[in-house]
Each structure stands twice: as structure tokens, then as C-alpha cells.
Design an enzyme around this catalytic site. Structure first.
Site, PDB file in Angstrom:
ATOM      1  N   SER A 142       0.776  -1.171  -0.093  1.00  0.00           N
ATOM      2  CA  SER A 142       0.043   0.097  -0.051  1.00  0.00           C
ATOM      3  C   SER A 142       0.940   1.066  -0.146  1.00  0.00           C
ATOM      4  CB  SER A 142      -0.920  -0.008   1.152  1.00  0.00           C
ATOM      5  OG  SER A 142      -1.800   1.079   1.249  1.00  0.00           O
ATOM      6  N   TYR A 156      -1.687  -0.287  10.372  1.00  0.00           N
ATOM      7  CA  TYR A 156      -1.980  -0.929   8.686  1.00  0.00           C
ATOM      8  C   TYR A 156      -0.795  -0.531   7.838  1.00  0.00           C
ATOM      9  CZ  TYR A 156      -3.784  -1.514   4.164  1.00  0.00           C
ATOM     10  OH  TYR A 156      -3.980  -1.879   2.644  1.00  0.00           O
TER      11      TYR A 156
END
Length: 247
Positions: A142, A156
Site C-alpha cells: 500500500s 496498517y
């Protein structure tokens, strides 16, 4: 036949990757943890289009499940030639000082440990060191790993940073054994994952911060994944493609 195993393949980027892989001639193993109906729907779409696919339930954070997952895929399709480490999770938007240990364990169990376990099983089957014929691994990271996701998902983001390190380290470890390892870093993509964080409309809210002026699609990420898996990327390993509209 080429066989690709896609973890978290029942929705979003994973499902888009499964459909595209099937169109490119792969037999596709669609891994899921809970939503059997969604996984079976992806399989049915592929089969109706003339492809081969299989849905396999497994929690990738559990080593026994990962071993069983690969064994079931091999039983159905004889070998695994490509792995897409796509399964990932996040929790509601939060500052670091509001997170507890249980949340961190949940995030890292799937996003980091699960990816390591799946990569290890793939290497044991693909590596020429173990009698394999080589293969390709793509880790779905990501842009959060670079940007940090302050005030929202630093946990995350940190887990995806660990995945980036796995990509580089493993690529160098197995390059001489016929395996390429790369990553994609999606930016703001229109998927259901934002609802897990408590803000389904997050992409629309942040669209003005994206140089291209819009959120991305799962298919746009899938295109990058399939290129990295393909022979067209035969001299590419240990690197990342940002699919983020310039953000």
C-alpha cells in the site's frame, strides 16, 4: 498450465486479479477466510467465461491452514507457479495512542505473518533448490507504507512497510532459484476495505489530494500485478510499482 494462488481473492483487488488472471490463461485458486459465497461467485464468473478456478477456505495467519491451502491447490491444479499475497485487513481509523495490543496482533497476524507463511510455502514449491521450476510472487502492499496514514491507520501502514521489506529481502534470497518477488503499492482504490475503517466514502473525500484527480479501480491494480507475474517482467525483481495516481 500456469496456476496462480490469490489470497483474499473473493473481493476487491483480489477478485479483479483472479478474473484477469483467468483471462490470461491461469488456473486460479481463490483463497478466502469467511465469505464463501463471494469466493464462489468469483469462481463461477471465471468458469462461465471458460476458465478454471477453485475456491479454498483458509485463514492465512494460521500455519496449518496455509499448508492445507497449498496442498489443496496442488491437488486440484498439480502445481503453484504464481502467488499473489493480497489478503489484508485494517480496523477503524484511530491514532496510535488509542490502539491496543489486541488490535495490533490482528493486523500483523494477517498482513505480515500470513504473507510470510504463504511466501515460504510458495518458495518450497517453486524454488529450484527444492526441485521446483521457478515462479513469481507479488505482494500487495500500500502507498500507506510510504505515507504513514497518520491519524488513521499507522498500524496498517507499518504492516505494509514490513511487507515491502519482505519483498526486497526475499527477492534477493531466491533470485538465483528461479523465483521473482515484487510488490504493488495501491493508493486510494475504490474497494470495500474503506468501510472496515469506518469511512466508506474515504476515497471521494481525499480525491482532491490525488494528482490524477480520482480514485483508482481494482482492475488498474490487477493490471500491474499480472504484468509483474508475466514473462514481460522477466528482468524485474525486488521492486515495487505504485498504482496511486501520483499520490
Amino acid at each position: 498450465m500456469k496456476t496462480v494462488l490469490i489470497t483474499g481473492g473473493s473481493r476487491g483487488i483480489g477478485a479483479a486479479t483472479a478474473r484477469l488472471a483467468a483471462r490470461q490463461g491461469y488456473a486460479v485458486a481463490v483463497n478466502y477466510r469467511q465469505d464463501a459465497a463471494a469466493a464462489q461467485h468469483v469462481v463461477q464468473e471465471i468458469e462461465l467465461a471458460g476458465g478454471e478456478a477453485l475456491a479454498v477456505q483458509a485463514d492465512i495467519s494460521l500455519e496449518d491452514d496455509v499448508v492445507r491451502l497449498f496442498a489443496e491447490v496442488e491437488q486440484a491444479f498439480h502445481s503453484v507457479t504464481a502467488l499473489v499475497n493480497n489478503a489484508g485487513t485494517l480496523e477503524r481509523q484511530s491514532r496510535v495512542d488509542q490502539m491496543d495490543g489486541a488490535r495490533l496482533l490482528r493486523i500483523f497476524a494477517t498482513n505480515v505473518i500470513g504473507s510470510f507463511l504463504c511466501a515460504a510455502e510458495a518458495v518450497r514449491r517453486m524454488s529450484t533448490r527444492y526441485g521446483g521450476q521457478g515462479g513469481s510472487i507479488v505482494n500487495v502492499s500500500s502507498r500507506a507504507a510510504v505515507l504513514g496514514s497518520a491519524g488513521e491507520y499507522v498500524d496498517y501502514a507499518a504492516s505494509k512497510g514490513a511487507l515491502d521489506t519482505l519483498t526486497v529481502g526475499l527477492a534477493r534470497e531466491v533470485a538465483a532459484e528461479g523465483i521473482r518477488v515484487n510488490g504493488v503499492r495501491p493508493g486510494l482504490i475504490e474497494t470495500d476495505i474503506h468501510a472496515l475503517g469506518g469511512e466508506p466514502g474515504r476515497v471521494a473525500r481525499l480525491a482532491e489530494t490525488i494528482p490524477l484527480g480520482r480514485g483508482g479501480s481494482s482492475t488498474e491494480v490487477a493490471n500491474a500485478i499480472l504484468w509483474l507475474l508475466s514473462d514481460e517482467a522477466s528482468y524485474v525483481t525486488g521492486t515495487h510499482i505504485d498504482v496511486s495516481g501520483g499520490r
